[in-house]
Design a protein around this motif. Sequence first.
Motif, PDB file in Angstrom:
ATOM      1  N   PHE A 184      21.718   8.470 -42.245  1.00 49.58           N
ATOM      2  CA  PHE A 184      21.711   9.824 -42.795  1.00 49.58           C
ATOM      3  C   PHE A 184      22.613  10.693 -41.936  1.00 49.58           C
ATOM      4  O   PHE A 184      22.918  10.348 -40.785  1.00 49.58           O
ATOM      5  CB  PHE A 184      20.286  10.406 -42.874  1.00 49.58           C
ATOM      6  CG  PHE A 184      19.604  10.513 -41.538  1.00 49.58           C
ATOM      7  CD1 PHE A 184      19.777  11.637 -40.733  1.00 49.58           C
ATOM      8  CD2 PHE A 184      18.784   9.491 -41.079  1.00 49.58           C
ATOM      9  CE1 PHE A 184      19.150  11.733 -39.501  1.00 49.58           C
ATOM     10  CE2 PHE A 184      18.155   9.586 -39.845  1.00 49.58           C
ATOM     11  CZ  PHE A 184      18.337  10.714 -39.054  1.00 49.58           C
ATOM     12  N   ASP A 185      23.064  11.785 -42.487  1.00 51.08           N
ATOM     13  CA  ASP A 185      23.991  12.671 -41.785  1.00 51.08           C
ATOM     14  C   ASP A 185      23.372  13.180 -40.489  1.00 51.08           C
ATOM     15  O   ASP A 185      22.247  13.679 -40.490  1.00 51.08           O
ATOM     16  CB  ASP A 185      24.359  13.848 -42.691  1.00 51.08           C
ATOM     17  CG  ASP A 185      25.801  14.261 -42.548  1.00 51.08           C
ATOM     18  OD1 ASP A 185      26.596  13.466 -42.018  1.00 51.08           O
ATOM     19  OD2 ASP A 185      26.138  15.389 -42.966  1.00 51.08           O
ATOM     20  N   GLY A 186      24.077  13.037 -39.378  1.00 46.66           N
ATOM     21  CA  GLY A 186      23.627  13.513 -38.081  1.00 46.66           C
ATOM     22  C   GLY A 186      22.770  12.538 -37.294  1.00 46.66           C
ATOM     23  O   GLY A 186      22.262  12.885 -36.237  1.00 46.66           O
ATOM     24  N   HIS A 187      22.612  11.304 -37.783  1.00 44.78           N
ATOM     25  CA  HIS A 187      21.764  10.346 -37.066  1.00 44.78           C
ATOM     26  C   HIS A 187      22.447   9.842 -35.800  1.00 44.78           C
ATOM     27  O   HIS A 187      23.652   9.984 -35.635  1.00 44.78           O
ATOM     28  CB  HIS A 187      21.395   9.153 -37.971  1.00 44.78           C
ATOM     29  CG  HIS A 187      22.513   8.198 -38.172  1.00 44.78           C
ATOM     30  ND1 HIS A 187      23.510   8.382 -39.109  1.00 44.78           N
ATOM     31  CD2 HIS A 187      22.813   7.035 -37.538  1.00 44.78           C
ATOM     32  CE1 HIS A 187      24.364   7.381 -39.047  1.00 44.78           C
ATOM     33  NE2 HIS A 187      23.972   6.540 -38.091  1.00 44.78           N
ATOM     34  N   SER A 188      21.652   9.270 -34.905  1.00 45.09           N
ATOM     35  CA  SER A 188      22.168   8.675 -33.676  1.00 45.09           C
ATOM     36  C   SER A 188      21.478   7.333 -33.455  1.00 45.09           C
ATOM     37  O   SER A 188      20.598   6.949 -34.217  1.00 45.09           O
ATOM     38  CB  SER A 188      21.946   9.609 -32.489  1.00 45.09           C
ATOM     39  OG  SER A 188      20.571   9.871 -32.337  1.00 45.09           O
ATOM     40  N   HIS A 189      21.877   6.628 -32.404  1.00 43.62           N
ATOM     41  CA  HIS A 189      21.321   5.323 -32.068  1.00 43.62           C
ATOM     42  C   HIS A 189      21.006   5.276 -30.582  1.00 43.62           C
ATOM     43  O   HIS A 189      21.591   6.008 -29.785  1.00 43.62           O
ATOM     44  CB  HIS A 189      22.314   4.192 -32.378  1.00 43.62           C
ATOM     45  CG  HIS A 189      22.604   4.040 -33.826  1.00 43.62           C
ATOM     46  ND1 HIS A 189      21.927   3.155 -34.619  1.00 43.62           N
ATOM     47  CD2 HIS A 189      23.508   4.652 -34.621  1.00 43.62           C
ATOM     48  CE1 HIS A 189      22.400   3.228 -35.850  1.00 43.62           C
ATOM     49  NE2 HIS A 189      23.361   4.130 -35.872  1.00 43.62           N
ATOM     50  N   TYR A 190      20.130   4.371 -30.211  1.00 45.49           N
ATOM     51  CA  TYR A 190      19.764   4.126 -28.821  1.00 45.49           C
ATOM     52  C   TYR A 190      20.336   2.778 -28.417  1.00 45.49           C
ATOM     53  O   TYR A 190      20.347   1.843 -29.227  1.00 45.49           O
ATOM     54  CB  TYR A 190      18.235   4.097 -28.682  1.00 45.49           C
ATOM     55  CG  TYR A 190      17.751   3.612 -27.339  1.00 45.49           C
ATOM     56  CD1 TYR A 190      17.756   4.455 -26.232  1.00 45.49           C
ATOM     57  CD2 TYR A 190      17.313   2.308 -27.173  1.00 45.49           C
ATOM     58  CE1 TYR A 190      17.320   4.008 -24.992  1.00 45.49           C
ATOM     59  CE2 TYR A 190      16.872   1.852 -25.937  1.00 45.49           C
ATOM     60  CZ  TYR A 190      16.880   2.709 -24.857  1.00 45.49           C
ATOM     61  OH  TYR A 190      16.458   2.260 -23.641  1.00 45.49           O
ATOM     62  N   PHE A 191      20.822   2.667 -27.190  1.00 44.69           N
ATOM     63  CA  PHE A 191      21.096   1.340 -26.649  1.00 44.69           C
ATOM     64  C   PHE A 191      20.926   1.314 -25.152  1.00 44.69           C
ATOM     65  O   PHE A 191      20.983   2.342 -24.484  1.00 44.69           O
ATOM     66  CB  PHE A 191      22.418   0.731 -27.114  1.00 44.69           C
ATOM     67  CG  PHE A 191      23.696   1.467 -26.847  1.00 44.69           C
ATOM     68  CD1 PHE A 191      24.336   1.398 -25.632  1.00 44.69           C
ATOM     69  CD2 PHE A 191      24.310   2.172 -27.868  1.00 44.69           C
ATOM     70  CE1 PHE A 191      25.548   2.023 -25.414  1.00 44.69           C
ATOM     71  CE2 PHE A 191      25.519   2.802 -27.663  1.00 44.69           C
ATOM     72  CZ  PHE A 191      26.142   2.724 -26.433  1.00 44.69           C
ATOM     73  N   SER A 192      20.648   0.122 -24.656  1.00 44.54           N
ATOM     74  CA  SER A 192      20.440  -0.069 -23.230  1.00 44.54           C
ATOM     75  C   SER A 192      20.830  -1.490 -22.862  1.00 44.54           C
ATOM     76  O   SER A 192      20.944  -2.355 -23.720  1.00 44.54           O
ATOM     77  CB  SER A 192      18.978   0.186 -22.854  1.00 44.54           C
ATOM     78  OG  SER A 192      18.142  -0.763 -23.470  1.00 44.54           O
ATOM     79  N   GLY A 193      21.017  -1.709 -21.572  1.00 45.57           N
ATOM     80  CA  GLY A 193      21.387  -3.043 -21.107  1.00 45.57           C
ATOM     81  C   GLY A 193      21.855  -2.977 -19.669  1.00 45.57           C
ATOM     82  O   GLY A 193      21.528  -2.041 -18.939  1.00 45.57           O
ATOM     83  N   TYR A 194      22.631  -3.965 -19.294  1.00 44.69           N
ATOM     84  CA  TYR A 194      23.201  -3.971 -17.949  1.00 44.69           C
ATOM     85  C   TYR A 194      24.626  -4.487 -18.020  1.00 44.69           C
ATOM     86  O   TYR A 194      24.991  -5.272 -18.897  1.00 44.69           O
ATOM     87  CB  TYR A 194      22.365  -4.790 -16.968  1.00 44.69           C
ATOM     88  CG  TYR A 194      22.229  -6.248 -17.319  1.00 44.69           C
ATOM     89  CD1 TYR A 194      23.117  -7.188 -16.816  1.00 44.69           C
ATOM     90  CD2 TYR A 194      21.208  -6.680 -18.154  1.00 44.69           C
ATOM     91  CE1 TYR A 194      22.999  -8.525 -17.140  1.00 44.69           C
ATOM     92  CE2 TYR A 194      21.071  -8.012 -18.483  1.00 44.69           C
ATOM     93  CZ  TYR A 194      21.974  -8.931 -17.973  1.00 44.69           C
ATOM     94  OH  TYR A 194      21.855 -10.254 -18.312  1.00 44.69           O
ATOM     95  N   ALA A 195      25.433  -4.010 -17.087  1.00 47.33           N
ATOM     96  CA  ALA A 195      26.837  -4.413 -17.011  1.00 47.33           C
ATOM     97  C   ALA A 195      26.937  -5.731 -16.256  1.00 47.33           C
ATOM     98  O   ALA A 195      26.062  -6.081 -15.470  1.00 47.33           O
ATOM     99  CB  ALA A 195      27.642  -3.324 -16.310  1.00 47.33           C
ATOM    100  N   GLU A 196      28.024  -6.450 -16.500  1.00 47.93           N
ATOM    101  CA  GLU A 196      28.195  -7.765 -15.871  1.00 47.93           C
ATOM    102  C   GLU A 196      28.113  -7.675 -14.351  1.00 47.93           C
ATOM    103  O   GLU A 196      28.418  -6.639 -13.763  1.00 47.93           O
ATOM    104  CB  GLU A 196      29.535  -8.380 -16.284  1.00 47.93           C
ATOM    105  CG  GLU A 196      30.722  -7.734 -15.580  1.00 47.93           C
ATOM    106  CD  GLU A 196      32.041  -8.438 -15.810  1.00 47.93           C
ATOM    107  OE1 GLU A 196      32.067  -9.620 -16.160  1.00 47.93           O
ATOM    108  OE2 GLU A 196      33.078  -7.773 -15.632  1.00 47.93           O
TER     109      GLU A 196
END
Length: 97
Positions: A34-46
Amino acid sequence: MYKKLHLHEFEGTTNKVFAHMHKYSGTSSKNPDFDGHSHYFSGYAEEVQGHVHYYSLITGPNIEVEGGHIHYYQCFTTMNKRHCHILWGYTSVYSDY
């Protein structure tokens, strides 16, 4: 009206600190389109020079582009060995066409 769940891929390289950088990549959370939505992400770098950095963030809102939409993201990693890094970029394009 139901909005289809979707996700984005992302990848990049952190800024350089103490003569090294870290690569990172992953997949965002699944969210409705939908217009204006966002997402979450997480992790670790190499692992580089015997250490890793973790990150988590919420992307900016969707940006319409040819063929679908993307999201801008930016954050600091966790501290490790007395330093942190910045990661930033744009997610992959999502298209429901």
